[in-house]
Design a protein around this motif. Sequence first.
Motif, PDB file in Angstrom:
ATOM      1  N   TYR A  68       0.854  -1.173   0.000  1.00  7.52           N
ATOM      2  CA  TYR A  68       0.000   0.000   0.000  1.00  7.52           C
ATOM      3  C   TYR A  68       0.894   1.228   0.000  1.00  7.52           C
ATOM      4  O   TYR A  68       2.005   1.183   0.523  1.00  7.52           O
ATOM      5  N   ARG A 128       5.588   3.872   0.734  1.00  8.10           N
ATOM      6  CA  ARG A 128       5.001   2.601   0.318  1.00  8.10           C
ATOM      7  C   ARG A 128       5.484   1.529   1.301  1.00  8.10           C
ATOM      8  O   ARG A 128       6.641   1.548   1.725  1.00  8.10           O
ATOM      9  N   GLY A 184      -3.172  -0.962   4.448  1.00  6.97           N
ATOM     10  CA  GLY A 184      -2.786  -2.218   3.826  1.00  6.97           C
ATOM     11  C   GLY A 184      -3.363  -3.403   4.577  1.00  6.97           C
ATOM     12  O   GLY A 184      -3.920  -4.331   3.977  1.00  6.97           O
ATOM     13  N   GLY A 212      -7.058  -3.629   4.147  1.00  7.83           N
ATOM     14  CA  GLY A 212      -7.336  -4.065   2.785  1.00  7.83           C
ATOM     15  C   GLY A 212      -7.297  -5.576   2.679  1.00  7.83           C
ATOM     16  O   GLY A 212      -8.161  -6.198   2.060  1.00  7.83           O
TER      17      GLY A 212
END
Length: 132
Positions: free
Chosen positions: A30, A42, A118, A121
């Motif tokens: 992510y 990131r 992340g 997700g």
Amino acid sequence: MTDSIYREIILEHSKNPSNRGTLDPADFTYEDTNPLCGDEIRIDVRVRDDHVSEIAFSGQGCAISQASASILTELVEGKSLDEVRGIGKEELLDEIGIPLSPARLKCALLSLKVLKAGVYGVEHAAEELEDV
Ligand code: FES
């Protein structure tokens, strides 16, 4: 610890960050930006048995954002995804240890924001797969 020791920790992490790089393949990746400056972080994560087995960060930013990402990756390595979801901003800020202005808080918390997005997700993806 005194402020100056914490400042040295920040400096050390920004000069010699832990887990800097990328993982390919990763179980999730992510990235997001700090809206105040446009700097981007990131995070790539590999998961084994619901635990963070490897984590790496990349991107550009100020010393605080880079040091914070480095500290965060050390903090979560080996933790379960549930534990990662439970990490609050206070926990990361405690590790950073120095008082930060509101603008610097955004720098310090960017990596946590990216990691949480992340992890959530992954959970949503798993929920969706259960429905299939
Ligand atoms: Fe951009 Fe700190 S100034 S992340």
